[in-house]
Write an enzyme that holds these catalytic residues in place. Sequence first.
Site, PDB file in Angstrom:
ATOM      1  N   LEU A  49       0.850  -1.184   0.000  1.00  0.00           N
ATOM      2  CA  LEU A  49       0.000   0.000   0.000  1.00  0.00           C
ATOM      3  C   LEU A  49       0.888   1.237   0.000  1.00  0.00           C
ATOM      4  CD1 LEU A  49      -2.693  -0.889   2.727  1.00  0.00           C
ATOM      5  CD2 LEU A  49      -2.977  -0.978   0.246  1.00  0.00           C
ATOM      6  N   ASP A  50       0.424   2.289  -0.668  1.00  0.00           N
ATOM      7  CA  ASP A  50       1.123   3.567  -0.608  1.00  0.00           C
ATOM      8  C   ASP A  50       1.179   4.052   0.840  1.00  0.00           C
ATOM      9  OD1 ASP A  50       1.294   3.561  -3.364  1.00  0.00           O
ATOM     10  OD2 ASP A  50      -0.434   4.875  -3.643  1.00  0.00           O
ATOM     11  N   THR A  51       2.179   4.858   1.153  1.00  0.00           N
ATOM     12  CA  THR A  51       2.339   5.387   2.510  1.00  0.00           C
ATOM     13  C   THR A  51       1.075   6.059   3.046  1.00  0.00           C
ATOM     14  OG1 THR A  51       4.736   5.629   2.232  1.00  0.00           O
ATOM     15  CG2 THR A  51       3.678   6.996   3.929  1.00  0.00           C
ATOM     16  N   PRO A  52       0.379   6.912   2.279  1.00  0.00           N
ATOM     17  CA  PRO A  52      -0.806   7.583   2.841  1.00  0.00           C
ATOM     18  C   PRO A  52      -2.002   6.652   3.052  1.00  0.00           C
ATOM     19  CG  PRO A  52      -0.015   8.689   0.832  1.00  0.00           C
ATOM     20  CD  PRO A  52       0.655   7.380   0.917  1.00  0.00           C
ATOM     21  N   THR A  53      -1.985   5.499   2.410  1.00  0.00           N
ATOM     22  CA  THR A  53      -3.156   4.613   2.388  1.00  0.00           C
ATOM     23  C   THR A  53      -3.178   3.701   3.601  1.00  0.00           C
ATOM     24  OG1 THR A  53      -3.053   4.621  -0.026  1.00  0.00           O
ATOM     25  CG2 THR A  53      -4.434   2.942   0.994  1.00  0.00           C
TER      26      THR A  53
END
Length: 224
Positions: A49-53
């Site tokens: 997952l992307d960091t913000p997600t």
Amino acid sequence: MYQIVADEADFVVIDKAPRVHFHSQDGSAGVAAQLAADLGYPLFSVHRLDTPTSGLLLFAKSSETASRFTELFSAHRVQKYYLALAKGKPKKKQGWVIGDMAKSRRSMYKLLRSTDNPAVTQFFSQSVAEGLRLYLLKPHSGKTHQLRVALASLGVPILGDALYGGEPADRCYLHAYCLMFSLDGREYQYLAPPTAGDGFRLAAVAEQLHLWHRPAELAWPDRR
């Protein structure tokens, strides 16, 4: 950083917090390394997952299981569903977003009109407050930043997603909500409603998630 959702014989499922790196960087352990350290044995990543997600992440406990999961992901036999909040009126309230993706500026990607190797996303949306909609997103491909680009292409970048022009917020409102797959003849389904972020705590969001608690059984819009 994370909560363990399920600890199975062959794999572990966690709920990752937003703003947590997947890989270790800047001298700090990422969620993959921290989970392995906490459990005391090596783990094998099969998606990320992307960091913000925030939301559901799956780790295999052996290289053999990791290879089987890689085959499932490559064959699109792992169903994934995401939630997002975005302000504004989308170009369409449900349907599909389909197009090739190309690198743009500042680590961004953009959606193209061509469909040689397209990112494919199916979605529903529902108003949860004045000018605010909740999106249920089903990616049919696994492109980098796919869902963030899909919503930006509809004119409604994800709330808090500064990279793609989303309005400032207490977090980037993208969450991996549900994972479904079959392994060794057994069906697995994991559901993790979002807990971080004031927007996700709205009563109208909770009411909508009650209706979306079995996402695979919804009447998804046909591809046109």
